[in-house]
Scaffold this motif. Structure first.
Motif, PDB file in Angstrom:
ATOM      1  N   THR A  35     -58.103  41.163  42.295  1.00 34.59           N
ATOM      2  CA  THR A  35     -59.509  41.437  42.280  1.00 34.59           C
ATOM      3  C   THR A  35     -60.152  41.070  43.329  1.00 34.59           C
ATOM      4  O   THR A  35     -61.030  41.654  44.244  1.00 34.59           O
ATOM      5  CB  THR A  35     -60.202  41.172  41.070  1.00 34.59           C
ATOM      6  N   ILE A  36     -59.921  39.746  43.610  1.00 31.04           N
ATOM      7  CA  ILE A  36     -60.400  38.835  44.923  1.00 31.04           C
ATOM      8  C   ILE A  36     -59.922  39.772  46.257  1.00 31.04           C
ATOM      9  O   ILE A  36     -60.695  39.699  47.103  1.00 31.04           O
ATOM     10  CB  ILE A  36     -60.179  37.386  44.715  1.00 31.04           C
ATOM     11  N   ALA A  37     -58.730  39.960  46.123  1.00 29.05           N
ATOM     12  CA  ALA A  37     -57.995  40.510  47.436  1.00 29.05           C
ATOM     13  C   ALA A  37     -58.676  41.954  47.414  1.00 29.05           C
ATOM     14  O   ALA A  37     -59.019  42.236  48.768  1.00 29.05           O
ATOM     15  CB  ALA A  37     -56.715  40.611  47.203  1.00 29.05           C
ATOM     16  N   GLY A  38     -58.835  42.698  46.440  1.00 25.84           N
ATOM     17  CA  GLY A  38     -59.551  43.941  46.346  1.00 25.84           C
ATOM     18  C   GLY A  38     -60.787  44.004  47.119  1.00 25.84           C
ATOM     19  O   GLY A  38     -61.333  44.756  47.867  1.00 25.84           O
ATOM     20  N   VAL A  39     -61.755  43.162  46.774  1.00 30.84           N
ATOM     21  CA  VAL A  39     -63.117  42.796  47.144  1.00 30.84           C
ATOM     22  C   VAL A  39     -62.997  42.549  48.573  1.00 30.84           C
ATOM     23  O   VAL A  39     -63.961  43.200  49.299  1.00 30.84           O
ATOM     24  CB  VAL A  39     -63.750  41.885  46.323  1.00 30.84           C
ATOM     25  N   PHE A  40     -62.242  41.649  49.122  1.00 31.17           N
ATOM     26  CA  PHE A  40     -62.114  41.314  50.331  1.00 31.17           C
ATOM     27  C   PHE A  40     -61.487  42.379  51.146  1.00 31.17           C
ATOM     28  O   PHE A  40     -62.313  42.670  52.299  1.00 31.17           O
ATOM     29  CB  PHE A  40     -60.985  40.270  50.645  1.00 31.17           C
ATOM     30  N   LEU A  41     -60.526  43.060  51.031  1.00 29.15           N
ATOM     31  CA  LEU A  41     -60.185  44.495  51.600  1.00 29.15           C
ATOM     32  C   LEU A  41     -61.081  45.547  51.691  1.00 29.15           C
ATOM     33  O   LEU A  41     -61.353  46.047  52.592  1.00 29.15           O
ATOM     34  CB  LEU A  41     -58.898  44.936  50.980  1.00 29.15           C
TER      35      LEU A  41
ATOM     36  N   THR B 155     -63.931  44.345  54.143  1.00 34.87           N
ATOM     37  CA  THR B 155     -63.350  44.275  55.383  1.00 34.87           C
ATOM     38  C   THR B 155     -63.404  45.477  55.990  1.00 34.87           C
ATOM     39  O   THR B 155     -63.781  45.903  57.002  1.00 34.87           O
ATOM     40  CB  THR B 155     -62.118  43.636  55.627  1.00 34.87           C
ATOM     41  N   PHE B 156     -62.595  46.424  55.331  1.00 37.77           N
ATOM     42  CA  PHE B 156     -62.488  47.624  55.751  1.00 37.77           C
ATOM     43  C   PHE B 156     -63.877  48.618  55.946  1.00 37.77           C
ATOM     44  O   PHE B 156     -63.886  49.675  56.750  1.00 37.77           O
ATOM     45  CB  PHE B 156     -61.156  48.575  55.080  1.00 37.77           C
ATOM     46  N   PHE B 157     -64.596  48.708  54.998  1.00 35.21           N
ATOM     47  CA  PHE B 157     -65.702  49.550  54.749  1.00 35.21           C
ATOM     48  C   PHE B 157     -67.182  48.987  55.027  1.00 35.21           C
ATOM     49  O   PHE B 157     -68.063  49.882  54.874  1.00 35.21           O
ATOM     50  CB  PHE B 157     -65.679  50.136  53.356  1.00 35.21           C
ATOM     51  N   SER B 158     -67.194  47.868  55.524  1.00 34.94           N
ATOM     52  CA  SER B 158     -68.620  47.063  55.968  1.00 34.94           C
ATOM     53  C   SER B 158     -68.479  46.891  57.388  1.00 34.94           C
ATOM     54  O   SER B 158     -67.429  46.522  58.043  1.00 34.94           O
ATOM     55  CB  SER B 158     -68.819  45.898  55.112  1.00 34.94           C
ATOM     56  N   ASP B 159     -69.711  47.182  57.980  1.00 36.62           N
ATOM     57  CA  ASP B 159     -69.874  47.022  59.342  1.00 36.62           C
ATOM     58  C   ASP B 159     -70.131  45.372  59.543  1.00 36.62           C
ATOM     59  O   ASP B 159     -70.052  44.820  60.749  1.00 36.62           O
ATOM     60  CB  ASP B 159     -71.044  47.593  59.882  1.00 36.62           C
ATOM     61  N   TYR B 160     -70.542  44.708  58.535  1.00 34.12           N
ATOM     62  CA  TYR B 160     -70.685  43.177  58.695  1.00 34.12           C
ATOM     63  C   TYR B 160     -69.428  42.387  58.106  1.00 34.12           C
ATOM     64  O   TYR B 160     -68.428  42.811  57.831  1.00 34.12           O
ATOM     65  CB  TYR B 160     -71.963  42.681  57.541  1.00 34.12           C
ATOM     66  N   SER B 161     -69.790  41.134  58.463  1.00 36.22           N
ATOM     67  CA  SER B 161     -68.658  40.031  58.018  1.00 36.22           C
ATOM     68  C   SER B 161     -68.476  40.085  56.526  1.00 36.22           C
ATOM     69  O   SER B 161     -69.388  40.470  55.865  1.00 36.22           O
ATOM     70  CB  SER B 161     -68.971  38.825  58.490  1.00 36.22           C
TER      71      SER B 161
END
Length: 95
Positions: free
Chosen positions: A17-23, A26-32
């Protein structure tokens, strides 16, 4: 032996779940990653972000079911239940 397998499945479910939130951020946000999390908390869509990250739990769940490792799969389901309770708490707190 089965309790340790459930714990292993639970840890895999939480980390997935944590990895899913991170991915997703990372892929769909323009921010960090950190800025995206802060933005999701301030704009009240943090629960939705966690729910999208939990979708990644389907992969290890079905792998464990295919390999007939039922206790690992139960741990994944327990992790999904904990994530659902966490989302409900976040939603109630913001209500």
């Amino acid at each position: 032996m089965s309790k340790s397998n459930v714990i292993i499945g639970f840890l895999i479910g939480i980390s997935t779940t944590i990895a899913g939130v991170f991915l997703f951020t990372t892929f769909f946000s323009d921010y960090s990653f950190e800025a995206s999390l802060r933005d999701s908390i301030t704009n009240d869509y943090f629960g939705k972000l966690i729910a999208i990250g939990a979708i990644l739990n389907f992969l290890p769940f079905f792998v464990f079911m295919r390999k007939k490792q039922v206790f690992h799969a139960r741990g994944i389901l327990l992790a999904c239940l904990v994530v659902a309770i966490a989302i409900a708490v976040v939603k109630i707190r913001n209500f």
